[in-house]
Design a protein around this motif. Structure first.
Motif, mmCIF file in Angstrom:
data_model
loop_
_atom_site.group_PDB
_atom_site.id
_atom_site.type_symbol
_atom_site.label_atom_id
_atom_site.label_comp_id
_atom_site.label_asym_id
_atom_site.label_seq_id
_atom_site.Cartn_x
_atom_site.Cartn_y
_atom_site.Cartn_z
ATOM 1 N N HIS A 184 -0.615 -6.847 -7.951
ATOM 2 C CA HIS A 184 0.451 -7.265 -7.025
ATOM 3 C C HIS A 184 -0.106 -7.950 -5.781
ATOM 4 O O HIS A 184 -1.317 -7.926 -5.543
ATOM 5 C CB HIS A 184 1.296 -6.044 -6.602
ATOM 6 C CG HIS A 184 0.514 -5.067 -5.765
ATOM 7 N ND1 HIS A 184 -0.357 -4.147 -6.296
ATOM 8 C CD2 HIS A 184 0.443 -4.896 -4.418
ATOM 9 C CE1 HIS A 184 -0.918 -3.461 -5.333
ATOM 10 N NE2 HIS A 184 -0.456 -3.889 -4.167
ATOM 11 N N PHE A 232 -8.067 -7.520 3.093
ATOM 12 C CA PHE A 232 -7.492 -8.730 2.467
ATOM 13 C C PHE A 232 -6.102 -8.993 3.037
ATOM 14 O O PHE A 232 -5.412 -8.063 3.462
ATOM 15 C CB PHE A 232 -7.459 -8.583 0.937
ATOM 16 C CG PHE A 232 -6.789 -7.336 0.438
ATOM 17 C CD1 PHE A 232 -5.433 -7.297 0.155
ATOM 18 C CD2 PHE A 232 -7.516 -6.159 0.268
ATOM 19 C CE1 PHE A 232 -4.814 -6.140 -0.308
ATOM 20 C CE2 PHE A 232 -6.911 -4.991 -0.183
ATOM 21 C CZ PHE A 232 -5.552 -4.985 -0.469
ATOM 22 N N SER A 239 -7.815 7.807 -1.141
ATOM 23 C CA SER A 239 -8.142 6.582 -0.386
ATOM 24 C C SER A 239 -7.075 6.304 0.656
ATOM 25 O O SER A 239 -5.975 6.859 0.605
ATOM 26 C CB SER A 239 -8.267 5.396 -1.349
ATOM 27 O OG SER A 239 -7.075 5.243 -2.083
ATOM 28 N N ARG A 271 -2.352 -1.139 7.134
ATOM 29 C CA ARG A 271 -2.094 -2.556 7.387
ATOM 30 C C ARG A 271 -2.073 -2.849 8.876
ATOM 31 O O ARG A 271 -1.636 -2.014 9.673
ATOM 32 C CB ARG A 271 -0.780 -2.978 6.710
ATOM 33 C CG ARG A 271 -1.048 -3.090 5.249
ATOM 34 C CD ARG A 271 0.037 -2.907 4.276
ATOM 35 N NE ARG A 271 -0.611 -2.703 2.962
ATOM 36 C CZ ARG A 271 -0.996 -1.518 2.511
ATOM 37 N NH1 ARG A 271 -0.757 -0.413 3.187
ATOM 38 N NH2 ARG A 271 -1.635 -1.418 1.353
#
Ligand SMILES: O=C(O)CCC(=O)C(=O)O
Ligand SMILES: [Fe+2]
Length: 355
Positions: free
Chosen positions: A142, A222, A242, A246
């Protein structure tokens, strides 16, 4: 060939860590930046212990084992979308250290160097707690924009909390895929987010998947259009733990749901609940004074996936049926919950159709 044989090693950028121009060049070329040991291992081990201790109390780990080893109780397997998952996840979510790490100087300095301006961690922090051998629920391929929205320039930082060799199911990125420069069409899938894109449907995309055997402290960064996926956790008995947080420019708009705790739309959880036992308010409600413009959530991506799941379930697709069952259990009163219940009832009344 297995999923991971097709992946090349991630390009490591520690050599350019202080060189903003070079980092921007690499981000433009590859659609990601990867750093070894960006985060401090002792702090992460402490966080790992705290998070896994909560999971052990929640019944997710084998009794009597050291929580740091993350040895999963196979009878407790669950995933995002299951109420049993959010019950434990939201207890982990209350840990102060889990939120604080998103603000750490190593990450903030690096992102500010890359973007050349002040950056802000989005309020909604995310952890993934992935059971072994539950591979149909692996995060599908995605672009993050469909979930987190805001702007295409937002940066995701993914860090394992502990070593994460390929078999434990770390992240893989499709090199250069951000150059499509648009949000691609996503379709229904099981796995975190329920949305999947098929790179082979887009001629301009290559098949250069990059990943690595992650070690504690490693961080992959990313932007929101880079195509990525998790690898399946094929270990015998280990949970994968994990973070994926953002970051946006201070002053950029934010989608309204990113102002809320993760998965609070599935099981209620307020910031007050999260903050109840914290001993510092330094990182509580920090975004309010930065006052980002708020955008309504775009619901069309998930609405389309739901419509596809209904159609697939009606055609006998077991993954789609599982998805609808989860929705009907979790949210029976919502419009989608009611549709899911009714589709499943119709299927139950016609068992012969798929035999
Ligand atoms: O860790 C995962 O399984 C999913 C992570 C992800 O998609 C992300 O970091 O954006
Ligand atoms: Fe993602």
């Amino acid at each position: 060939m297995s999923n991971t044989d097709q992946c090349t090693e991630l390009r490591v950028s520690n050599d350019a860590q202080a060189d903003g121009d070079e980092l921007r060049r690499r981000l433009d070329d590859d659609g990601y930046l990867f750093f070894r040991r960006l985060l401090d291992p002792p702090g992460l081990i402490d966080l790992r212990r705290r998070m896994l201790t909560v999971m052990q109390v929640g019944g997710w780990l084998v009794d009597g084992t050291d929580p740091v080893d993350g040895i999963a109780n196979p009878n407790a397997r669950s995933t995002e979308g299951d109420l049993e998952y959010t019950d434990v996840y939201h207890e982990v979510y209350k840990l102060q250290a889990f939120h604080e790490i998103a603000h750490c100087r190593e990450v903030m300095d690096l992102l500010e160097l890359v973007r050349g301006c002040s950056m802000m961690p989005q309020p909604q922090k995310v952890a993934r707690l992935w059971f072994p051998k539950f591979t149909e629920h692996t995060t599908p391929i995605h672009q993050d924009f469909v979930h987190f929205q805001g702007t295409h320039d937002n940066l995701t930082c993914w860090s394992p909390i502990g070593d994460c060799p390929r078999e434990l199911g770390g992240l893989a990125v499709l090199r250069g895929s951000h150059k499509v420069d648009r949000v691609l069409e996503h379709h229904f899938s099981l796995g975190a987010g329920s949305l999947h894109v098929d790179p082979s449907a887009h001629e301009e995309l290559n098949d250069q998947w990059h990943t690595t055997d992650y070690e504690i402290g490693d961080t992959l960064i990313f932007p929101a259009l880079t195509i990525h996926k998790a690898l399946p956790n094929v270990t015998e008995d280990r949970l994968r733990v994990s973070l994926d947080n953002r970051y946006q420019r201070v002053g950029d708009p934010i989608a309204e749901h990113m102002l809320n705790p993760h998965l609070s739309s599935m099981s209620p959880l307020s910031w007050e609940d999260v903050y109840r036992d914290w001993d510092s308010d330094e990182f509580q409600y920090y975004w309010k004074e930065l006052d980002p413009p708020v955008l309504p959530k775009i619901t069309s991506f998930l609405d389309q996936a739901f419509a596809e799941a209904v159609k697939l379930a009606e055609d006998g697709d077991e993954r789609a049926m599982l998805h609808l069952k989860r929705l009907a259990t979790r949210d029976a009163e919502s419009e989608q919950g009611r549709i899911a219940t009714s589709v499943l009832a119709t299927l139950d009344s016609q068992p012969h159709r798929f035999r």
